[in-house]
Design a protein around this motif. Structure first.
Motif, mmCIF file in Angstrom:
data_model
loop_
_atom_site.group_PDB
_atom_site.id
_atom_site.type_symbol
_atom_site.label_atom_id
_atom_site.label_comp_id
_atom_site.label_asym_id
_atom_site.label_seq_id
_atom_site.Cartn_x
_atom_site.Cartn_y
_atom_site.Cartn_z
ATOM 1 N N GLY A 113 58.709 45.642 22.939
ATOM 2 C CA GLY A 113 59.077 47.062 23.080
ATOM 3 C C GLY A 113 58.668 48.130 22.992
ATOM 4 O O GLY A 113 58.770 48.859 23.458
ATOM 5 N N TRP A 137 56.536 51.241 23.987
ATOM 6 C CA TRP A 137 56.835 52.612 23.428
ATOM 7 C C TRP A 137 55.711 53.412 22.841
ATOM 8 O O TRP A 137 54.947 54.521 23.652
ATOM 9 C CB TRP A 137 58.021 52.715 23.294
ATOM 10 C CG TRP A 137 59.257 52.775 24.138
ATOM 11 C CD1 TRP A 137 58.946 51.825 25.374
ATOM 12 C CD2 TRP A 137 60.618 52.892 24.009
ATOM 13 N NE1 TRP A 137 60.385 51.307 25.705
ATOM 14 C CE2 TRP A 137 61.215 51.829 25.328
ATOM 15 C CE3 TRP A 137 61.093 53.704 23.132
ATOM 16 C CZ2 TRP A 137 62.740 52.126 25.139
ATOM 17 C CZ3 TRP A 137 62.473 53.555 23.009
ATOM 18 C CH2 TRP A 137 63.699 52.604 24.283
ATOM 19 N N ARG A 161 69.379 48.258 24.076
ATOM 20 C CA ARG A 161 69.074 46.711 25.437
ATOM 21 C C ARG A 161 67.250 47.214 26.250
ATOM 22 O O ARG A 161 67.207 46.755 26.760
ATOM 23 C CB ARG A 161 70.406 47.112 26.101
ATOM 24 C CG ARG A 161 70.426 46.534 27.898
ATOM 25 C CD ARG A 161 69.984 44.931 27.376
ATOM 26 N NE ARG A 161 69.607 44.457 28.897
ATOM 27 C CZ ARG A 161 69.557 43.272 29.023
ATOM 28 N NH1 ARG A 161 69.673 41.751 27.858
ATOM 29 N NH2 ARG A 161 70.042 42.387 30.108
ATOM 30 N N PRO A 162 67.356 48.351 26.162
ATOM 31 C CA PRO A 162 66.322 49.251 26.855
ATOM 32 C C PRO A 162 64.722 48.985 26.109
ATOM 33 O O PRO A 162 64.098 48.563 26.651
ATOM 34 C CB PRO A 162 66.328 50.576 26.648
ATOM 35 C CG PRO A 162 67.817 51.746 26.920
ATOM 36 C CD PRO A 162 68.846 50.144 25.615
ATOM 37 N N ILE A 163 65.279 49.270 24.484
ATOM 38 C CA ILE A 163 64.226 48.198 23.965
ATOM 39 C C ILE A 163 63.419 46.947 24.134
ATOM 40 O O ILE A 163 62.335 46.431 24.930
ATOM 41 C CB ILE A 163 64.450 48.722 22.883
ATOM 42 C CG1 ILE A 163 63.728 50.090 22.042
ATOM 43 C CG2 ILE A 163 62.350 48.011 21.551
ATOM 44 C CD1 ILE A 163 63.836 50.409 20.700
ATOM 45 N N CYS A 213 62.484 46.541 28.093
ATOM 46 C CA CYS A 213 61.060 46.726 28.537
ATOM 47 C C CYS A 213 59.724 45.651 27.260
ATOM 48 O O CYS A 213 59.154 45.543 27.588
ATOM 49 C CB CYS A 213 60.681 48.049 27.661
ATOM 50 S SG CYS A 213 60.639 49.333 28.576
ATOM 51 N N VAL A 217 55.960 46.827 32.560
ATOM 52 C CA VAL A 217 56.112 48.357 31.575
ATOM 53 C C VAL A 217 54.359 48.667 31.600
ATOM 54 O O VAL A 217 54.763 49.926 31.220
ATOM 55 C CB VAL A 217 57.046 47.296 30.571
ATOM 56 C CG1 VAL A 217 57.090 48.992 29.593
ATOM 57 C CG2 VAL A 217 58.301 47.119 31.312
ATOM 58 N N ILE A 233 59.061 57.168 29.294
ATOM 59 C CA ILE A 233 59.762 55.744 27.885
ATOM 60 C C ILE A 233 60.982 55.710 29.619
ATOM 61 O O ILE A 233 61.188 55.012 29.408
ATOM 62 C CB ILE A 233 60.084 56.712 26.631
ATOM 63 C CG1 ILE A 233 59.056 56.954 25.655
ATOM 64 C CG2 ILE A 233 61.536 55.436 26.208
ATOM 65 C CD1 ILE A 233 59.519 57.047 24.986
ATOM 66 N N THR A 261 61.772 52.059 31.057
ATOM 67 C CA THR A 261 62.578 51.796 30.954
ATOM 68 C C THR A 261 63.183 50.811 32.711
ATOM 69 O O THR A 261 64.273 50.188 32.303
ATOM 70 C CB THR A 261 64.074 51.997 29.814
ATOM 71 O OG1 THR A 261 63.182 52.507 28.266
ATOM 72 C CG2 THR A 261 65.087 51.463 30.154
ATOM 73 N N ALA A 295 61.496 48.230 34.011
ATOM 74 C CA ALA A 295 62.024 47.055 33.005
ATOM 75 C C ALA A 295 63.596 46.724 34.122
ATOM 76 O O ALA A 295 63.736 45.033 34.203
ATOM 77 C CB ALA A 295 62.010 47.329 32.026
ATOM 78 N N TRP A 296 64.568 48.039 34.195
ATOM 79 C CA TRP A 296 65.428 47.642 34.303
ATOM 80 C C TRP A 296 65.415 46.934 35.406
ATOM 81 O O TRP A 296 66.202 45.510 36.238
ATOM 82 C CB TRP A 296 66.601 48.645 34.615
ATOM 83 C CG TRP A 296 68.016 48.599 35.202
ATOM 84 C CD1 TRP A 296 69.293 46.883 34.309
ATOM 85 C CD2 TRP A 296 68.573 48.284 36.174
ATOM 86 N NE1 TRP A 296 70.248 47.155 34.960
ATOM 87 C CE2 TRP A 296 69.917 48.024 36.102
ATOM 88 C CE3 TRP A 296 67.938 48.498 37.884
ATOM 89 C CZ2 TRP A 296 70.804 47.775 37.417
ATOM 90 C CZ3 TRP A 296 68.206 48.233 38.793
ATOM 91 C CH2 TRP A 296 69.874 48.177 38.510
#
Length: 416
Positions: free
Chosen positions: A27, A31, A314-316, A319, A326, A359, A363, A366-367
């Motif tokens: 992840g 980024w 969690r966001p990283i 991803c 992504v 970014i 994210t 990815a979610w």
């Protein structure tokens, strides 16, 4: 019986709980790649490439290999080589389709921007001018992976490596150390003899697969079960001192490229040894720098670190787990961000805004991809599983053939 088959398939395709360190590093790499793909971006000063010899590409290739070794190792050791090969080649086909669609969207996006704003810089800067001039020829070359616009070089490399992964797994199963040595010999031979795949109309692949395969094979070798054997040595004090020394020296040299006051810190004799630091064929100093960074990461990032399960990361993690959509979305966004900086404003505030906003959108993708995987799937009897009616009229499903159960189970996380 169905429950037993499902449990057996899950056991074959993994070694227990997933390693969130891989998702986290993948992840972070996503980024960094997005930020680095935006030309003249202030936030690129916060990515890896400005502080050493390697960048996120090395981590991407290594982690992709490690994930394959970790996920498919149990299946291969259990005699499911054919099933593992089928899954890997299916994955390669998915990557190929994703690359072609990304190619079409990306070139269309650039062509529209160039025409709308009458700015040929876009199509020249991103290597799509030839495609717009001769679309019939260039489409064929794109399908053959010999023509790739700027920023679309990684997926073709990964496609080739995934296609070769079953052969690598087969070699690791029988002679793991010899397979790694052969990979190293191919790396040095490709650099010495200039082996590479051709690009159209002339030139070669930006990521030489004959060289970059060594990182991929090394990753599979570690994930296949050899990583724990070398972990004590990797985390040992002498190796950590050596690794930190390499990283600090690389940091000073990299900073000397960008700050005039540091130019004289690198003796000319050292420069003759180091330069050119070639990314195409994975220069040895890039490889050494990456291995030093990897040793430090293994030491500082244990698999049971509580922060890896926190909401802040969690966001990283998301991803990293949904890296294919992504990555593809990030390539599209990177040109959009570049277009905004050229046509609207190139101020530092705008650079930060488009980078952080991109970014955030990645994210979100990815979610959505994670949420989509949780939706129920209509369960049907696979056409390859024969159905017979017993004497009493009851439906009887035969047990799947060896390896067939692998096809219906969840695949490993995306690693593109």
């Amino acid at each position: 019986m169905a429950k037993g088959v499902r449990s057996r398939a899950v056991a074959l395709m993994g070694q227990g709980e997933r390693d969130l360190r891989l998702d986290f590093l993948r992840g972070v790499g996503q980024w960094m790649i997005f930020v680095d793909h935006i030309p003249y971006n202030f936030l690129s000063w916060f990515t890896l490439r400005n502080y050493g010899f390697c960048d996120a590409a090395e981590f991407f290739v290594y982690i992709s290999g490690y994930s394959i070794g970790f996920a498919y190792g149990p299946a291969v050791r259990s005699g499911e080589m054919v099933a593992a090969a089928k899954r890997l080649w299916t994955r390669a086909a998915q990557l190929y389709v994703a690359h072609i669609f990304l190619f079409l969207f990306f070139t269309a996006q650039i062509a529209r921007a160039a025409r709308r704003f009458d700015n040929p810089m876009y199509k020249d800067e991103f290597n799509v001018a030839q495609f717009l001039a001769n679309p019939d020829v260039m489409i064929q070359q794109a399908l053959l992976l010999t023509y790739k616009p700027v920023n679309l070089d990684v997926l073709p490399l990964y496609i080739v490596l995934v296609v070769a992964a079953p052969l690598i797994l087969w070699g690791l199963l029988r002679r793991p150390h010899l397979t790694l040595v052969c990979s190293a010999l191919l790396y040095f031979a490709s650099r010495h003899f200039g082996w590479n795949l051709p690009s159209f109309p002339d030139g070669h692949w930006y990521f030489n697969p004959f060289a970059w395969q060594f990182l991929f094979v090394f990753g599979i070798w570690c994930g296949f079960g050899n990583g724990p054997q070398i972990r004590p040595w990797v985390k040992s004090l002498p190796n950590q001192i050596l690794s930190w020394t390499i990283v600090l020296v690389a940091l000073v040299i990299a900073l000397s490229w960008n700050f005039e006051a540091l130019y004289g810190l690198v003796p000319e004799s050292i420069g003759k040894i180091l330069y050119p630091i070639d990314k195409t064929s994975l220069a040895p100093v890039r490889l050494i720098h990456f291995l030093a960074l990897l040793a430090i990461v293994v030491k500082l990032l244990p698999p049971d670190l509580p922060a890896l399960r926190s909401e802040r990361l969690r966001p990283i993690i998301l991803c990293g787990q949904r890296s294919l959509p992504v990555f593809c979305f990030g390539v599209i966004l990177s040109f959009t961000a570049h277009w905004i900086l050229v046509q609207v404003s190139s101020s530092i505030a705008m650079q930060i805004l488009v980078s952080v906003g991109g970014i955030g959108l990645m994210t979100g993708v990815a979610w959505v991809a994670t949420w989509y995987r949780t939706l129920p799937t209509l369960v049907t009897v696979p056409p390859t599983v024969p159905v017979e009616h017993g004497d009493e009229g009851r439906v009887k499903v035969e047990k799947p053939a060896v390896g067939e159960s692998l096809v219906t189970e969840q695949a490993p996380a995306d690693s593109a």
